[in-house]
Motif scaffolding. Structure first.
Motif, short mmCIF file in Angstrom:
data_model
loop_
_atom_site.label_atom_id
_atom_site.label_comp_id
_atom_site.label_asym_id
_atom_site.label_seq_id
_atom_site.Cartn_x
_atom_site.Cartn_y
_atom_site.Cartn_z
N LYS A 363 0.83 -1.20 0.00
CA LYS A 363 0.00 0.00 0.00
C LYS A 363 0.87 1.25 0.00
O LYS A 363 0.58 2.23 -0.72
CB LYS A 363 -0.91 -0.01 1.22
N LEU A 365 3.91 1.63 -1.18
CA LEU A 365 4.55 1.80 -2.47
C LEU A 365 3.57 2.32 -3.53
O LEU A 365 3.95 3.10 -4.42
CB LEU A 365 5.17 0.48 -2.94
N LYS A 366 2.30 1.92 -3.43
CA LYS A 366 1.29 2.39 -4.38
C LYS A 366 1.01 3.88 -4.21
O LYS A 366 0.45 4.52 -5.10
CB LYS A 366 0.01 1.60 -4.20
N GLU A 367 1.40 4.43 -3.07
CA GLU A 367 1.22 5.86 -2.81
C GLU A 367 2.43 6.66 -3.25
O GLU A 367 2.70 7.75 -2.72
CB GLU A 367 0.94 6.07 -1.33
N ASN A 368 3.17 6.11 -4.22
CA ASN A 368 4.33 6.77 -4.83
C ASN A 368 5.52 6.91 -3.88
O ASN A 368 6.32 7.84 -4.00
CB ASN A 368 3.95 8.15 -5.39
N HIS A 369 5.62 6.00 -2.93
CA HIS A 369 6.80 5.93 -2.08
C HIS A 369 7.75 4.87 -2.63
O HIS A 369 7.39 4.07 -3.50
CB HIS A 369 6.41 5.61 -0.64
N THR A 370 8.96 4.84 -2.10
CA THR A 370 9.99 3.93 -2.60
C THR A 370 10.54 3.06 -1.47
O THR A 370 10.35 3.35 -0.28
CB THR A 370 11.16 4.70 -3.23
N GLU A 373 12.79 4.96 0.84
CA GLU A 373 12.10 5.70 1.90
C GLU A 373 11.77 4.80 3.09
O GLU A 373 11.79 5.25 4.25
CB GLU A 373 10.81 6.32 1.35
#
Length: 604
Positions: A363, A365-370, A373
């Motif tokens: 979830k 990663l789907k929020e444009n995190h890496t 991070e």
């Protein structure tokens, strides 16, 4: 008879401690053997006269200091009882071979002076010393800035002592007119031992620490926990060992740790703990399954990314607040058990497939995190756990160099961070020091002692092939790799003592860059070793690092000196055996008896 036994030992507490052993008069015997020192001192000059005996009435005076007292008691006993006779005589002696004339004195007094008695055993402490055995008179002097330098000098003095050639009885002898001024080339000279994959008894660890001290090495890097087990009992988190160890009898208690740390100080060896996280933490799941992702799964599931480099998979979840509650308790307890200012926090080998298996992380990663991070969150949150105890944090270099997940170097200040480099050689080490980091060199291609012992994973059909039909002659961690040529050892070949000895950890660096390389460590990962074989896995190969880190690996002409060191190394191996360390043989005994006749090139 009982009264006579008690009278032999006299310990006097005065401005200096005096230890005396009262026995019969000494007598003079001849010497025709060489002295073999390991590691060789930085500077040594030899007298021209014959050796003298060590009086059995040897007195040692020294300042009052608990650790020094224990060291003197140990080394005084060794001086008088070891009765070492060199195994072979060098064709190029390191000291004069003497024909003894009757001398009218023997060495009866060792006077020790310490200029800074309060200096603690921490990184960078002064370990230099000066040792003088007089041309005339019966008093030797050992002077050092600190207690830890004295301990190094005691080791050298002990190695100067031997039995006359062909004599197994009588009193030991020592060269006189010897002057030594010595100090280490690198401040950090260590060994990593992994006690998670296989358990080592406390006595195995104590013996290893004692051997480190004999080699003037000063760091025992204790890789305590890993995915396979959590063998350390902690007051605030007792379930981690109770459920995550191999069971009763495979756990280190607080008392065990205290004993190991105290014993290390007797030999000038720092004990640095490593609690590897957030990777390599599957063993935590037995107590806290909610903070570990991808646990209880097969490590290389078919058709998806692998979950671990080896069984068993499991990594801490940096997105779960509970993770930090548990981790802080672990750090607090471990920091209180180990007085060293270094604390190794691991942070190597993050496996993306494991984290991706978590719905929380999916979830995120789907929020444009890496992935970077996620690791950064863990490192940033946990760093205060170490700094609150005034610890300098050591990380594996992966934390800023990994292609899987890494942290921006600007978030890890070099002033409070040390990196340990295990791959990429001196070129990678150079890139790290250019960023301002202090670095410990532990490159797998030179310093991994577990390499070359074959495959330990079962049911690997990739090894079922003809050696000659394996064109790549290689093996990777993955089942798809080939491995007949190397027996499945991922880091083959075996690292010989000369390979360890000859490696230059500061190659290609400027003098300023080289200053940031604080030293090196050999590493024994324990998939295929435990207390039964630990001595032969470690020794005498670890001794090679001891000398190269203490006095370098080159002679006065700048040439690699492993060939010149062979006689000394062979003799040292046998002396380690005499001291109860099961070091493996390096050559046939014939080679020891025929100096340099087993050389490949005739250069001496």
């Amino acid at each position: 008879m009982e009264k006579e036994k008690k009278a032999k030992w006299i310990v006097i507490h005065s401005p200096a401690l005096l230890i005396a052993l009262i026995v019969n008069q000494f007598f003079i015997i001849s010497a025709n053997a060489d002295v073999f020192l390991w590691p060789i001192p930085q500077s040594i000059s030899w007298g021209a006269g014959p050796p003298i005996t060590i009086s059995s009435h040897l007195r040692i005076t020294f300042p009052r200091h608990r650790d020094l007292h224990r060291a003197v008691v140990y080394y005084r006993k060794l001086m008088l009882s070891e009765k070492w006779l060199p195994v072979q005589v060098s064709a190029k002696p390191t000291s004069p071979t003497a024909t003894v004339a009757a001398a009218n004195y023997s060495l009866t007094w060792l006077q020790i002076k310490v200029r800074d008695i309060s200096a603690d055993l921490q990184h960078g402490v002064d370990e230099s010393y000066s040792l003088n055995v007089p041309d005339q008179g019966s008093r030797a002097k050992l002077e050092a800035m600190t207690v830890w330098g004295v301990i190094r000098g005691l080791e050298t003095l002990t190695q100067l002592i031997r039995m006359p050639s062909g004599k197994s009885k009588g009193e030991p002898i020592i060269e006189h007119g010897v002057s030594i001024h010595d100090k280490p080339k690198f401040a950090h000279r260590g060994l990593l031992l992994d006690t998670s994959r296989n358990f080592y008894a406390v006595n195995d660890i104590l013996r290893t620490i004692r051997a480190l001290g004999h080699n003037k090495m000063n760091v025992f890097h204790w890789h305590i926990t890993d995915s396979q087990s959590f063998p350390l009992s902690l007051a605030s988190e007792p379930l981690l060992a109770a459920k995550g160890s191999y069971g009763e009898g495979f756990i280190y208690s607080n008392k065990d740790v205290a004993k190991i740390v105290r014993y290390g100080r007797t030999f000038g060896v720092r004990v640095i703990p490593e609690i590897d996280a957030p990777g390599h933490t599957a063993s935590w799941a037995a107590a806290y399954p909610e903070i570990v992702v991808c646990n209880n799964q097969f490590w290389v599931p078919p058709g998806v990314d692998r979950f671990a480099n080896e069984p068993t998979p499991g990594q801490l979840n940096p997105l779960n607040p509970k993770t930090y509650e548990v981790f802080k308790n672990v750090v607090d307890d471990v920091a209180s058990m180990f007085p060293d200012t270094f604390f190794h926090a691991g942070a190597d080998e993050i496996i993306l497939g494991c984290w991706k298996n978590s719905t929380d992380i999916q979830k995120f990663l789907k929020e444009n995190h890496t992935m970077d991070e996620i690791l950064t969150r863990f490192i940033n949150t946990s760093r205060s756990f170490f700094t609150s105890h005034n610890k300098t944090t050591v990380y594996w270099a992966d934390v800023i160099t990994s292609t899987e997940a890494k942290v921006d170097p600007t978030l890890l200040p070099p002033s409070s961070t040390i990196l340990q480099n295990w791959n990429g050689g001196s070129e990678k080490t150079k890139s790290l020091v250019q960023k301002g980091y202090r670095v410990i060199a532990s490159d797998v291609d030179w310093f991994y002692l577990d390499c070359g012992f074959g495959n330990w994973l079962s049911n690997n059909t990739n090894l079922d092939q003809d050696f000659n039909n394996d064109p790549n002659n290689t093996y990777n961690w993955a089942p798809q790799g080939k491995g007949a040529g190397t027996g499945g050892s991922w880091c083959a070949p075996f690292k010989s003592w000369s390979r360890i000895y000859d490696h230059d950890i500061t190659a290609g660096m400027t003098s300023e860059e080289a200053k940031l390389v604080i030293g090196g460590e050999v590493c024994l990962w324990s998939e295929q070793s435990d207390g039964v074989v630990v001595d032969s896995r470690l020794w005498p190969r670890t001794a090679a690092l001891g000398e190269s880190m203490w006095s370098g690996n080159r002679n006065e002409e700048g040439r690699k000196r492993s060939g010149e060191a062979t006689d000394r190394m062979n003799d040292w191996r046998f002396r380690l055996l005499r001291r109860g360390i099961g070091a493996e043989p390096l050559q046939p005994l014939w080679c020891l008896k025929h100096s340099h006749q087993c050389d490949f090139e005739q250069t001496f």
